[in-house]
Design a protein around this motif. Structure first.
Motif, PDB file in Angstrom:
ATOM      1  N   ASN A   1       0.837  -1.200   0.000  1.00  0.00           N
ATOM      2  CA  ASN A   1       0.000   0.000   0.000  1.00  0.00           C
ATOM      3  C   ASN A   1       0.875   1.254   0.000  1.00  0.00           C
ATOM      4  OD1 ASN A   1      -2.639   1.261   0.186  1.00  0.00           O
ATOM      5  ND2 ASN A   1      -2.052   1.836   2.250  1.00  0.00           N
ATOM      6  N   PHE A   2       1.906   1.249   0.836  1.00  0.00           N
ATOM      7  CA  PHE A   2       2.839   2.372   0.904  1.00  0.00           C
ATOM      8  C   PHE A   2       3.546   2.553  -0.440  1.00  0.00           C
ATOM      9  CE2 PHE A   2       6.702   4.618   1.852  1.00  0.00           C
ATOM     10  CZ  PHE A   2       6.385   5.480   2.891  1.00  0.00           C
ATOM     11  N   ALA A   3       4.016   1.446  -1.006  1.00  0.00           N
ATOM     12  CA  ALA A   3       4.755   1.503  -2.274  1.00  0.00           C
ATOM     13  C   ALA A   3       3.871   2.012  -3.408  1.00  0.00           C
ATOM     14  CB  ALA A   3       5.315   0.122  -2.610  1.00  0.00           C
ATOM     15  N   ALA A   4       2.648   1.482  -3.506  1.00  0.00           N
ATOM     16  CA  ALA A   4       1.753   1.892  -4.595  1.00  0.00           C
ATOM     17  C   ALA A   4       1.433   3.374  -4.511  1.00  0.00           C
ATOM     18  CB  ALA A   4       0.466   1.062  -4.549  1.00  0.00           C
ATOM     19  N   ASP A   5       1.301   3.889  -3.299  1.00  0.00           N
ATOM     20  CA  ASP A   5       0.948   5.295  -3.133  1.00  0.00           C
ATOM     21  C   ASP A   5       2.050   6.230  -3.628  1.00  0.00           C
ATOM     22  OD1 ASP A   5      -1.355   6.812  -2.010  1.00  0.00           O
ATOM     23  OD2 ASP A   5       0.225   7.780  -0.845  1.00  0.00           O
ATOM     24  N   LEU A   6       3.285   5.762  -3.611  1.00  0.00           N
ATOM     25  CA  LEU A   6       4.398   6.596  -4.067  1.00  0.00           C
ATOM     26  C   LEU A   6       4.260   6.979  -5.540  1.00  0.00           C
ATOM     27  CD1 LEU A   6       7.455   4.856  -2.344  1.00  0.00           C
ATOM     28  CD2 LEU A   6       6.136   6.828  -1.540  1.00  0.00           C
ATOM     29  N   TYR A   7       3.597   6.133  -6.323  1.00  0.00           N
ATOM     30  CA  TYR A   7       3.438   6.426  -7.750  1.00  0.00           C
ATOM     31  C   TYR A   7       2.449   7.560  -8.014  1.00  0.00           C
ATOM     32  CZ  TYR A   7       6.175   2.239  -8.682  1.00  0.00           C
ATOM     33  OH  TYR A   7       7.203   1.295  -8.730  1.00  0.00           O
ATOM     34  N   ASN A   8       1.802   8.069  -6.962  1.00  0.00           N
ATOM     35  CA  ASN A   8       0.940   9.239  -7.103  1.00  0.00           C
ATOM     36  C   ASN A   8       1.741  10.536  -7.186  1.00  0.00           C
ATOM     37  OD1 ASN A   8      -1.912   8.581  -7.143  1.00  0.00           O
ATOM     38  ND2 ASN A   8      -1.669   7.783  -5.070  1.00  0.00           N
ATOM     39  N   TYR A   9       3.010  10.470  -6.781  1.00  0.00           N
ATOM     40  CA  TYR A   9       3.798  11.696  -6.671  1.00  0.00           C
ATOM     41  C   TYR A   9       4.509  12.015  -7.983  1.00  0.00           C
ATOM     42  CZ  TYR A   9       2.730  11.660  -1.736  1.00  0.00           C
ATOM     43  OH  TYR A   9       2.045  11.681  -0.542  1.00  0.00           O
ATOM     44  N   PRO A  10       4.741  13.306  -8.249  1.00  0.00           N
ATOM     45  CA  PRO A  10       5.293  13.726  -9.551  1.00  0.00           C
ATOM     46  C   PRO A  10       6.800  13.527  -9.665  1.00  0.00           C
ATOM     47  CG  PRO A  10       4.917  15.647  -8.177  1.00  0.00           C
ATOM     48  CD  PRO A  10       4.388  14.466  -7.398  1.00  0.00           C
ATOM     49  N   TYR A  11       7.221  12.284  -9.553  1.00  0.00           N
ATOM     50  CA  TYR A  11       8.629  11.931  -9.733  1.00  0.00           C
ATOM     51  C   TYR A  11       8.733  10.905 -10.854  1.00  0.00           C
ATOM     52  CZ  TYR A  11       9.980  14.409  -5.502  1.00  0.00           C
ATOM     53  OH  TYR A  11      10.226  15.400  -4.567  1.00  0.00           O
ATOM     54  N   PRO A  12       9.873  10.834 -11.516  1.00  0.00           N
ATOM     55  CA  PRO A  12      10.027   9.821 -12.579  1.00  0.00           C
ATOM     56  C   PRO A  12       9.748   8.418 -12.045  1.00  0.00           C
ATOM     57  CG  PRO A  12      11.858  11.373 -12.618  1.00  0.00           C
ATOM     58  CD  PRO A  12      11.076  11.670 -11.370  1.00  0.00           C
TER      59      PRO A  12
END
Length: 427
Positions: A346-357
């Motif tokens: 859940n923590f890992a998937a949420d990181l893909y919401n952020y505007p980073y490559p």
């Protein structure tokens, strides 16, 4: 019928809504108030899988309005909770609200029924919580300000109560989290049980549960001072905190859980199937890739020998960096018995919401899993983690849909594409 989103889309345009609400809000029409700005929070699109029920779809959302009182021009902020309906259904919804005594307003031109904060159709005691003189749990110290931290209409509201230093009393912050149901009592009791267990310096710091107010369905929590992890330099700070984060998570997963509901892997799979069906109905073009993803999730469903304590909503916004460098963890509403790797995924998937490559996030995800596996003495199954990660990415796609985020269709397709990649991620 046509796509319901066509009617609701303008209601998600903050600039358009600021001008439109100026024309239709009763207080604006009366000349008592002027809208100068609008921010939209917590949009939720309720849709139905069966075609014959699609006309029942509705959109709920919160408008945080900036404005000024007239004729004084004093700056003033207000919150409006609104539900938008298709066709003429708002008339029926407004009549029902009036019949039940709820303080609703009808914006018929927009197909909307609205409630001005703190009026809430499911939490009529909210107004009392905005008056500190009526809250005995706060004691005798004077409240200097009350700030709304998070308002989810008809579900819960979190407010921050600040106390100025007085005589021998230092500055203090207390959080009041009120619920539409009795969940607050459960959260208070469960948090109290966990806090009584031994915690080493490796574990998360938990906010102290002070009391539960049955009359206002509110759990009172001691405030902690620090910086949100998301307020710091994201990629660098998170990478630096990964060892502390995963060690604290591993300690949390070892705590003896109170009585909790269980979340099994078949239950996850059932929910993901429902989400995929709604996404397919809304965006037929992505139906083929959704079918592939569901097929892989069904064929590769792992087995879990033993369920343990999980946070249930573990993501970066729940973490505070304290002055001593330790991490504090918040929001214990979703505690459950489940697969601990669900929290990490859940923590890992949420990181893909952020505007980073994507490559940057991939690297952080690999570091998270490697460090967590080491903290668990290599007992973390990478394929089980990958299964949870794919399902959580599907969940992010679904949330993008119901929250109608900008460029929703493309973002949904991107999340599905991420979920279909093989694990381990390419270096």
């Amino acid at each position: 019928m046509s796509n319901p989103l066509d009617q609701f889309t303008p209601l998600l345009d903050a600039e358009w809504m600021a001008a439109t609400l100026q024309r239709y809000l009763p207080e604006c029409l009366a000349g008592d108030w002027q809208v100068t700005g609008c921010e939209i929070q917590h949009p939720r699109y309720k849709t139905y899988r069966l075609a014959e029920n699609r006309e029942r779809s509705f959109l709920s959302l919160v408008y945080h309005l900036q404005g000024r009182k007239l004729p004084s021009s004093i700056a003033d902020q207000r919150i409006l909770y609104a539900r938008a309906y298709l066709g003429q259904r708002s008339h029926q919804a407004f009549a029902e609200a009036q019949a039940s005594g709820k303080k609703a307003i009808h914006l018929a031109e927009l197909g909307m029924v609205g409630w001005r904060f703190p009026d809430d159709p499911a939490m009529p005691w909210l107004a009392e919580l905005m008056d500190s003189r009526r809250i005995p749990e706060l004691g005798q110290q004077t409240v200097s300000s009350i700030e709304i931290v998070n308002y989810r209409p008809e579900i819960r509201c979190t407010a921050r109560y600040r106390f100025a230093a007085e005589n021998t009393e230092p500055e203090r912050v207390v959080y009041g989290k009120t619920y539409a149901d009795e969940r607050g009592k459960t959260v208070h009791d469960q948090l109290s049980i966990l806090q009584k267990q031994f915690q080493s310096n490796l574990g998360f710091v938990m906010p102290k549960a002070l009391a539960y107010d049955l009359e206002h369905r509110t759990v009172w929590l001691e405030g902690l001072q620090g910086q949100m992890l998301t307020e710091l330099d994201f990629a660098t700070t998170l990478a630096e905190n990964i060892p502390a984060l995963v060690n604290a998570l591993a300690v949390f997963h070892q705590l003896t859980p109170p009585s909790l509901p269980a979340i099994t892997l078949p239950q996850h799979l059932l929910e993901w199937c429902k989400k995929a069906e709604k996404l397919s109905n809304a965006y037929p073009a992505i139906q083929p890739v959704l079918s592939v993803l569901l097929s892989e999730l069904q064929q590769n469903r792992p087995e879990v020998d033993m369920l343990g304590l999980i946070h249930g909503d573990f993501h970066i916004d729940q973490l505070l960096v304290l002055p001593n460098g330790r991490l504090a963890l918040f929001d214990y509403d979703e505690l459950a018995l489940g697969d601990p790797l669900q929290d990490l995924a859940n923590f890992a998937a949420d990181l893909y919401n952020y505007p980073y490559p994507v490559a940057t996030i991939d690297q952080l995800v690999r570091q998270l899993f490697t460090a967590y596996s080491a903290a668990k003495q290599g007992q973390a199954d990478p394929q089980r983690f990958a299964w949870h990660l794919r399902g959580q990415l599907l969940t992010r796609a679904y949330r993008t849909f119901i929250q109608q985020k900008s460029a929703a269709e493309q973002r949904i397709a991107d999340f599905i594409a991420l979920a279909l990649r093989p694990w381990p991620l390419a270096g």
